[in-house]
Design an enzyme around this catalytic site. Structure first.
Site, PDB file in Angstrom:
ATOM      1  CE  LYS A  22      80.202  72.955  15.523  1.00 18.71           C
ATOM      2  NZ  LYS A  22      79.719  72.074  14.585  1.00 18.71           N
ATOM      3  NE  ARG A  92      81.588  76.461  11.485  1.00 18.33           N
ATOM      4  CZ  ARG A  92      83.119  75.823  10.780  1.00 18.33           C
ATOM      5  NH1 ARG A  92      83.464  74.936  10.937  1.00 18.33           N
ATOM      6  NH2 ARG A  92      84.054  76.249  10.732  1.00 18.33           N
ATOM      7  N   GLY A 101      82.148  65.870  13.609  1.00 18.23           N
ATOM      8  CA  GLY A 101      82.593  65.166  12.382  1.00 18.23           C
ATOM      9  C   GLY A 101      81.734  64.424  11.317  1.00 18.23           C
ATOM     10  CG  MET A 103      75.406  65.256  12.149  1.00 18.76           C
ATOM     11  SD  MET A 103      73.578  66.065  12.745  1.00 18.76           S
ATOM     12  CE  MET A 103      75.538  66.727  13.658  1.00 18.76           C
ATOM     13  NE  ARG A 330      84.894  69.633  19.448  1.00 12.21           N
ATOM     14  CZ  ARG A 330      84.689  69.547  18.526  1.00 12.21           C
ATOM     15  NH1 ARG A 330      83.108  69.540  17.701  1.00 12.21           N
ATOM     16  NH2 ARG A 330      85.753  68.819  17.044  1.00 12.21           N
ATOM     17  CG  HIS A 446      81.088  29.185  27.680  1.00 10.44           C
ATOM     18  ND1 HIS A 446      81.772  28.417  27.784  1.00 10.44           N
ATOM     19  CD2 HIS A 446      80.264  27.931  28.811  1.00 10.44           C
ATOM     20  CE1 HIS A 446      81.851  27.896  27.767  1.00 10.44           C
ATOM     21  NE2 HIS A 446      81.345  27.245  29.442  1.00 10.44           N
ATOM     22  CB  SER A 755      71.100  37.095  44.039  1.00 10.96           C
ATOM     23  OG  SER A 755      71.911  37.716  43.125  1.00 10.96           O
ATOM     24  CB  CYS A 822      74.508  37.669  40.440  1.00  9.22           C
ATOM     25  SG  CYS A 822      72.797  36.077  40.681  1.00  9.22           S
ATOM     26  CE1 TYR A 842      74.594  40.919  45.767  1.00  9.28           C
ATOM     27  CE2 TYR A 842      73.290  40.865  47.357  1.00  9.28           C
ATOM     28  CZ  TYR A 842      74.124  39.760  46.373  1.00  9.28           C
ATOM     29  OH  TYR A 842      73.139  38.742  46.308  1.00  9.28           O
TER      30      TYR A 842
END
Length: 867
Positions: A22, A92, A101, A103, A330, A446, A755, A822, A842
């Site tokens: 700000k 502020r 909103g 603080m 902002r 699971h 992997s 993985c 990957y």
């Protein structure tokens, strides 16, 4: 000593870390020549000093800001604390990262009885003066003195009712005087404006630790140590009269992303009235009708700011007696769909590059295109909160078994499956459920893993609910009960469980989304594969952009109702001959499934993990299920119980599983290899290009790999010779144990890929059971014992260090090894950044995480290019 106080013409938009977002933007707007009421900013570093000193302001701070205050007085032509020519301030908060909103703010600071009278005389507007005073008393009492704000609202409502006043605009100066008199009995405010200012600065600093601010930072992964700046700005007044007002506007529509100026305005109202919803605001176009010159100035300003910041702006402004002032700008919060539309449109408009567009999209934005989401504006009756295991929103009838889920779904009902924890035997119920809710389990349990793979909304580890599947109830500690058949809604993105059917926003793709994904593919280095075992999951993964399968969990192919009995019979076999009979049947199942995967992934690698879980996981546990299996396979129930008991383990995750199954039961491995290679051969004969990669799980040393590789190679040689086919295949290992990573240089000569199975690697490194961690991880996070759930986002310090050691040392022994991940971390953006940094080839993740992984991989690469 570092400078603690900056005037608005001493900073810029690049000073966010020092002055907060700000404050930095107020400085930037000042430098652009926009009409910004003058002021100064106390730095974020001062906030950190305040907390380090035990909530005490630095001794020289007041002296520093009084120097700045003198300069503000000269600029504004008024004096703070002077009844004849009063200057008032807003105080502020302003963090380096936007926390709208979260603080505290105090407005109209500097008023007391004498100064209010002076303000009334100077302006000739006593109604405005006393309206401002009553606002200040309430706000200061609430924010600084911690007096319940509802007391003030109650007194105001009571006065309006007694005097037949329907709204604030009906109140006269005398009415506000009487309200001020009442308010002053509720709180003891200091009369000295300089005391007020000092107390307000401290209150804003303290608001960094309000519960809502702490929760917001946790939700958005904002560093707790940043602190907030404090902006002290000369007040301008939208409640000055009919030629005044306040508004909030966006340079584009924040809900849709449409390139159209969008906002709201209230005449004769302070800024907090617009935000608080006390009165219904008008569209900003109303200002154009009544005050066209002011509107033109506003429109030109919003256009200038968007071009200057090269992003959609959220602006706050005030009009005082026909004069326009800018109070804030902002980057505006926006929905997922709006975010992507704005990013793509801005590239087309030449405002930003493709790389910048990619960096402006978050995973949460992408979710909106993949899953239905609970409408954020809908009213929610939240009864419990668990772990957000699989995103999206789902509503349905509460059911408490997989069988119930199937029957209710078959009858056309949407269902939510509630279980204490899920097991592989629940898979048929999970597949038809709109959502899954478990009392136990973590983010890699699971239920979580399977639900993410299916794209089903899920909440796990919801310990606030006690789920009794036999009674068909789920009860909170407060006594709120969900019964079988009740309608509930799950928000898998936030972990909230709600009563009733809550409105949702449906998922759908868009040309903008597809264009952004195309840019992601163009700008990333990491490849993205998917974890998939079924043709349906594989097809969905490929549709969403997967470049192969990085993890096929072969055990999942045996849980279907027509297969689980065969698998159980194989496990319960007492002779090699008996076992081989059932292995031959399982081979057919596995061959058929893998053949379909090869067809779907034509020309792309398919990494197939050999059987991994403990065998007892496949066996029935209840007496009813044991009796049913006994009748199916012709073995006495007592014998099944005896073998099940023999196979049960004290700590199965560290027990008889993974490659240990191949060592003890090589025939199981032979069956799986035959299924893989025969499927590959059939795919080749049908014109496909299969690329099988056989992955050995849970190894601890090179001797295991050599033994199992010999089984695999021998089996493949025999099969290939019989069919006169040359089948390309790779053998690699899943790096899941700390010992494997620390001995990777010994493993390297024997494998073609590694992997990282980071679910197991994390639980073994931490000593946390991933299925039970949900019981204590929330407390660990709350007490700051860990920064993030290590099963959600990869622990780079320890688990990541093991990965780095493995890559560096194995690469030194053998060139050309491919490295991937993985575990469930393969779909987490922060983990993907780390995977990019350490040089993996990957990542592999659940199908519905593939688009997120594509964008995260591009962001990692673009971030590298910037540095």
């Amino acid at each position: 000593m570092a400078k603690r106080v900056y005037l608005f013409d001493e900073g810029s938009k690049d000073d966010r870390d020092l002055l907060g977002g700000k404050g930095a933007n107020l400085c930037e707007m000042t430098s652009l020549g926009l009409p910004v009421p003058y002021g100064f900013i106390i730095t974020t570093g001062t906030c950190r000093e305040y907390f380090q000193a035990g909530n005490k302001l630095p001794s020289l701070l007041e002296q520093e800001y009084r120097v700045a205050l003198d300069l503000v007085e000269k600029k504004m032509g008024a004096r703070f604390g002077d009844p004849e020519n009063p200057l008032l301030f807003s105080v502020r908060s302003g963090a380096p990262v936007s926390m709208p909103g979260m603080m505290n703010t105090i407005l109209n600071l500097g008023l007391n009885d004498e100064i209010t009278e002076g303000l009334a005389l100077k302006t000739g507007n006593p109604r405005f003066a006393y309206d401002s005073y009553r606002r200040f008393i309430q706000m200061f009492a609430d924010v600084v003195l911690d007096v319940d704000g509802h007391k003030f609202e109650h007194e105001l409502a009571r006065y309006k009712q007694a005097n037949n006043k329907s709204g604030d605009v009906d109140m006269t100066a005398e009415d506000w005087r009487e309200i001020v008199a009442v308010y002053k009995t509720l709180a003891d405010l200091p009369e000295d404006p300089f005391v007020q200012l000092k107390m307000a600065v401290e209150a804003v600093f303290r608001s960094w630790h309000t519960p809502r601010a702490v929760v917001y930072r946790e939700m958005n992964n904002i560093d707790d140590s940043l602190g907030t700046a404090v902006g002290v700005q000369a007040m301008v007044f939208g409640n000055f009269g009919d030629e005044s007002g306040s508004g909030v506007a966006f340079t584009r529509n924040p809900a849709t992303g449409e390139h159209r100026f969008f906002g709201e305005y209230l005449f004769n109202a302070a800024g907090e009235d617009v935000v608080a919803g006390i009165r219904t605001p008008l569209p900003v176009s109303a200002l154009q009708e009544r005050m066209p010159e002011v509107y033109d100035q506003l429109f030109k300003t919003q256009s200038l700011l968007e071009k200057h910041y090269r992003d959609m702006q959220d602006i706050e402004f005030t009009v005082q007696d026909g004069k326009f002032f800018m109070l804030q700008t902002r980057s505006g919060k926006r929905t997922g769909r709006a975010s992507i539309k704005i990013a793509v449109d801005m590239v087309k408009e030449g405002l930003i590059t493709e790389r910048e567009a990619l960096m402006r999209v978050s995973p949460e934005h992408v979710e909106a295109f993949l899953h239905p989401m609970v409408d954020p504006s809908a009213k929610r009756d939240i009864i419990a909160t668990g772990l957000p295991a699989s995103p999206g929103g789902a509503t349905g009838k509460a059911v408490f078994s997989a069988e119930e889920a199937e029957s209710e779904s078959a009858a056309g009902h949407s269902v939510i499956l509630l279980r204490r924890e899920t097991t592989p035997e629940d898979i048929h119920g999970m597949r038809v459920a709109a959502g899954v809710l478990t009392e136990l389990g973590g983010m890699t349990s699971h239920a979580a893993v399977v639900a993410r793979g299916m794209g089903v909304c899920a909440i796990t580890g919801c310990g606030a609910l006690s789920i009794d599947t036999a009674a068909g109830t789920a009860t909170t500690a407060e006594g709120v009960s969900v019964k079988r058949g009740d309608i509930i809604t799950l928000d898998g993105t936030s972990g909230e469980v709600m009563l009733g059917d809550i409105a949702k926003i449906e998922a759908s793709s868009s040309t903008d989304f597809q264009e952004l994904l195309g840019w992601a593919d163009k700008h990333r280095r990491l490849r993205v594969r998917a974890n998939a075992e079924t043709p349906e999951d594989a097809a969905k993964a490929r549709e969403l952009g997967a470049e192969g399968i990085g993890l096929c969990r072969t055990e999942h192919m045996f849980f279907a109702a027509d297969r689980i009995g065969v698998m159980r019979a194989m496990i319960l076999s007492e002779t090699d001959e008996e076992r081989q009979t059932f292995l031959d049947k399982l081979q057919v199942f596995q061959h058929d499934d893998i053949l379909e995967l090869f067809k779907v992934m034509d020309g792309l690698p398919v990494t197939i993990r050999l059987l991994d879980p403990p065998l007892h996981e496949f066996l029935p546990q209840s007496g009813e299920d044991i009796d049913a299996l006994s009748a199916q396979i012709g073995k006495p129930a007592s014998q099944i119980r005896e073998i099940t008991q023999r196979l049960s383990e004290v700590n199965p995750m560290l027990g008889f599983r993974g490659c240990r199954l191949s060592v003890v039961y090589p025939k199981i491995t032979e069956m799986q290899v035959k299924a893989i290679i025969s499927a590959a051969a059939e795919a080749i004969e049908a014109g496909y290009r299969p690329l099988p990669e056989i992955m050995i799980p849970l190894v601890i040393n090179v001797r295991e790999i050599r033994l199992i590789t010999e089984i695999i190679d021998k089996c493949i040689r025999e099969m290939a010779g019989a069919r006169s086919l040359s089948i390309r295949y790779k053998i690699g290992t899943m790096m899941e144990t700390p010992r494997a990573t620390l001995g990777a240089d010994r493993l390297a000569p024997e494998v073609e890929f590694m992997s990282f199975g980071t679910n197991d690697l994390t639980q073994m490194t931490y000593g946390f059971s991933r299925d039970d961690a949900g019981k204590f991880i929330p407390k660990y996070l709350k007490e700051k014992l860990i920064d993030v759930d290590p099963f959600v986002s990869l622990d780079q310090r320890a688990v990541g260090r093991l990965m780095e050691i493995a890559i560096t040392e194995s690469r030194g022994k053998k060139k050309g090894i491919k490295y991937g991940i993985c575990g469930e971390h393969g779909g987490d953006p922060r983990s993907i950044q780390f995977c990019h940094d350490i040089g993996l080839h990957y990542v592999s993740c659940s199908p519905f995480r593939v688009p997120i992984a594509r964008i995260a991989a591009a962001q990692a690469n673009v971030g590298d290019e910037k540095t």
